[in-house]
Design an enzyme around this catalytic site. Sequence first.
Site, PDB file in Angstrom:
ATOM      1  N   GLU A 128      29.119  51.268  34.045  1.00  0.00           N
ATOM      2  CA  GLU A 128      29.696  52.507  33.521  1.00  0.00           C
ATOM      3  C   GLU A 128      28.676  53.499  32.957  1.00  0.00           C
ATOM      4  O   GLU A 128      28.926  54.698  32.965  1.00  0.00           O
ATOM      5  CB  GLU A 128      30.727  52.162  32.435  1.00  0.00           C
ATOM      6  CG  GLU A 128      31.931  51.394  32.931  1.00  0.00           C
ATOM      7  CD  GLU A 128      32.777  52.189  33.916  1.00  0.00           C
ATOM      8  OE1 GLU A 128      32.890  53.428  33.738  1.00  0.00           O
ATOM      9  OE2 GLU A 128      33.289  51.586  34.878  1.00  0.00           O
ATOM     10  N   SER A 165      86.772  21.856  13.739  1.00  0.00           N
ATOM     11  CA  SER A 165      86.629  20.599  13.001  1.00  0.00           C
ATOM     12  C   SER A 165      85.228  20.366  12.457  1.00  0.00           C
ATOM     13  O   SER A 165      85.018  19.428  11.690  1.00  0.00           O
ATOM     14  CB  SER A 165      87.023  19.424  13.900  1.00  0.00           C
ATOM     15  OG  SER A 165      88.377  19.545  14.294  1.00  0.00           O
TER      16      SER A 165
END
Length: 774
Positions: A185, A466
């Site tokens: 770069e 229940s």
Amino acid sequence: MARRRKKSSKRVTRVRSGRRWLTGLLILLILIAAVSLLVLDAMVYQKFSGKKWSLASHVYSRALELYPGQALARTDLQWELEKLGYQRVGAAKKPGQYSVAAERIELFSRGFEFWDGKESPQLMRLSFAGQKIRALTDATGNPVDLARLEPMVMGGIYPAHKEDRELVKLSQLPPSLADALLAVEDQNFYDHYGVSFRGIARAMLANLKQGRVAQGGSTLTQQLVKNFYLSHERTLSRKLMEVVMAVMLEMHFSKDEILETYINEVYLGQSGARAVHGFGLASRHYFQQSITDLDVHQVALLVGMVKGASYYNPWRQPERAMARRNLVLGMMAEQGLLDAERARLAQQQPLDVMAQSDGGGRWQYPAYLELVKRQLRQDYKESDLQTEGLRIFTHFDPQVQRKLEQRVASRIDNLESGYRIEQGKLQGAAVVVRVGAGEVIAVAGDRQAGYAGFNRALDARRQIGSTIKPAVYLSALSQPSRYTIASMIDDSELSVKLPNGDVWQPRNYERESHGPVPLYEALANSYNQATARLGMDIGVDRVAETVRQLGYQGSLPELPSLTLGAVAMSPLEVSQFYHTIAANGFYSPLRAINSVFTSVNVPLKRYPFEGEQRLDPKSMHLLHYALQVVLREGTGKTAYQRLPEDLMLGGKTGTTNDQRDSWFAGFSGNYLSVVWLGRDDNGMMPLTGGTGALQLWTDIMTTLDNRSMVFNQPEGVSYYWVEPEAGLLSREGCAGARYLPFIDGSQPTRQSTCRPDRIDIDGVMDWLKDKFRW
């Protein structure tokens, strides 16, 4: 003549006036430019020297502890190593590698900054015997008592712009990364002042030769300015601004500071809506490895992607990514960063990216993550969670979660096919908690693993039926002067006129009445009529108070129907309720989070175990006995078709009206699991708690390393042989006699006349040895 002089004089005056005006304008423009540059310079400096990014918070699982005797199969350890991104090799030689040979695994841990201290990388060898670790040694063969693998990053909380990054320092990077980046770069990075005119000229010449834009002349500093400060629009004004700001940046900050910021800022991919920035996170994203563990061919791939993360995506464009990577390796060799042979060998390597569908453990567990976020919001602002880069350590167990998800999906599929339920209509949720610690270790919010929609474990509030009954029986057993575990309860039909004029007529599931039955039997077989009578006798308000003591914090309708579960709870709320039961009446808030640290590992908050003894251990012991009977003899007895007979378990089925909800909540000595099955449209099902949720609960429990529930006889409780139906003390071997626990003083006083022909001496001696620890 005079007239010409006059005109000439006027022209001179106008010229001088124009010059003064132009001079003034020029001075003004210079002042404006100077002020603008000063303002721009201040902005560049302040943003770069201050907090550069809003950092996402990351959520971690538990760290896997390894020790001899641990219940962990070799294949399970391999699975977790793969999830953590460990590389399988012939011989582990560096952190992040492992090898497998027969019943052995050799692994080189990465080390980690744990909440209680930093651990260095360690080479270790494990041998297995069946489903357990037989031995654990270090590289020299010395025994190791305990080792830890780093936790899995399982998710995050992101800024509004959905950027994510893992900050790294130059000193943490492999040298090849910075060298390769600059080689590709910006080869003159350390020689220019933000702008490289040589680079611009070289790029212009290359572009003219090719007749298109083939190269860019931007320096690495300019690229950083564009990404960090400016938009990506292609205009001359933006380019000029980029040049000016690049020079300013170089004036104030060192080259290393600029390079380090670039390495953390550059865009390198996308994970769904989450943008992957910086090489640190990109290493995790593509290789599921720390940046420090990458080989040179992996570094070259990431560097090559800087030119275009989408264009060179190694999953979508592997050939293109391979060519770009090899180009980077070639450039490194040309500049002397790699010798030619090493570059050639690196170019022959595969891309080595992990399977894209895998994700390495990240963001696959939305149901658990949602629980973590809700608990975090009690202590932190949303803005802090999105921007401060917190490290959040949880109790999440990936091994348990994996098996939970597998069992939920397979059992629901089987139930749909077995009971001819319309495919896709049946849904489910489950929660697994570590008993005593109150740690939530796994959550399933949907039948589909990884589903990020409606979280039924947290948000599906359904009638619990229940499942509430233990609270009714516990309320009764807390009054030993009135009720004992052997008390006879009337299970006959009843009608109750309500304040609004309606008549409530509860019925048993089989539509049969059983007359007087012992209290433990009424609970074990989930008789509705007996339970309703019991609840109304002791008082619905008393039942409601017991439910609250067990940990439920929502509103409760203090109506007779509450005794049969006419209250809506989520699976997580039922888990809180049952955890207090499993913990012998000791209430502790369920916790998903262990601790929270800052981005630089400074501790912020611990979430220690908290609790209080809310219910009497004596009455809890009696309830535990009855809940064991549920699984041995009652509605849960099919569980022992697949679970070991010697494993002591307690639990309760739950079925609501028209079988719209199927529940089971049950526990061993170390794990509590709560399961719900139902339809999102609240439609009827051919499933009860026993035929639906219990089957999935059993599937889950078979995958866990269960210990028997703690069932120590507390002081103030004694066991007697009794004949419940007659209400008499009895003897072993007498007809109808049963060995039952009683709170001292509540046992029957009248003696049966039974004289058994044979007494089981061996059984009596075993009981004495156990009771008195002979």
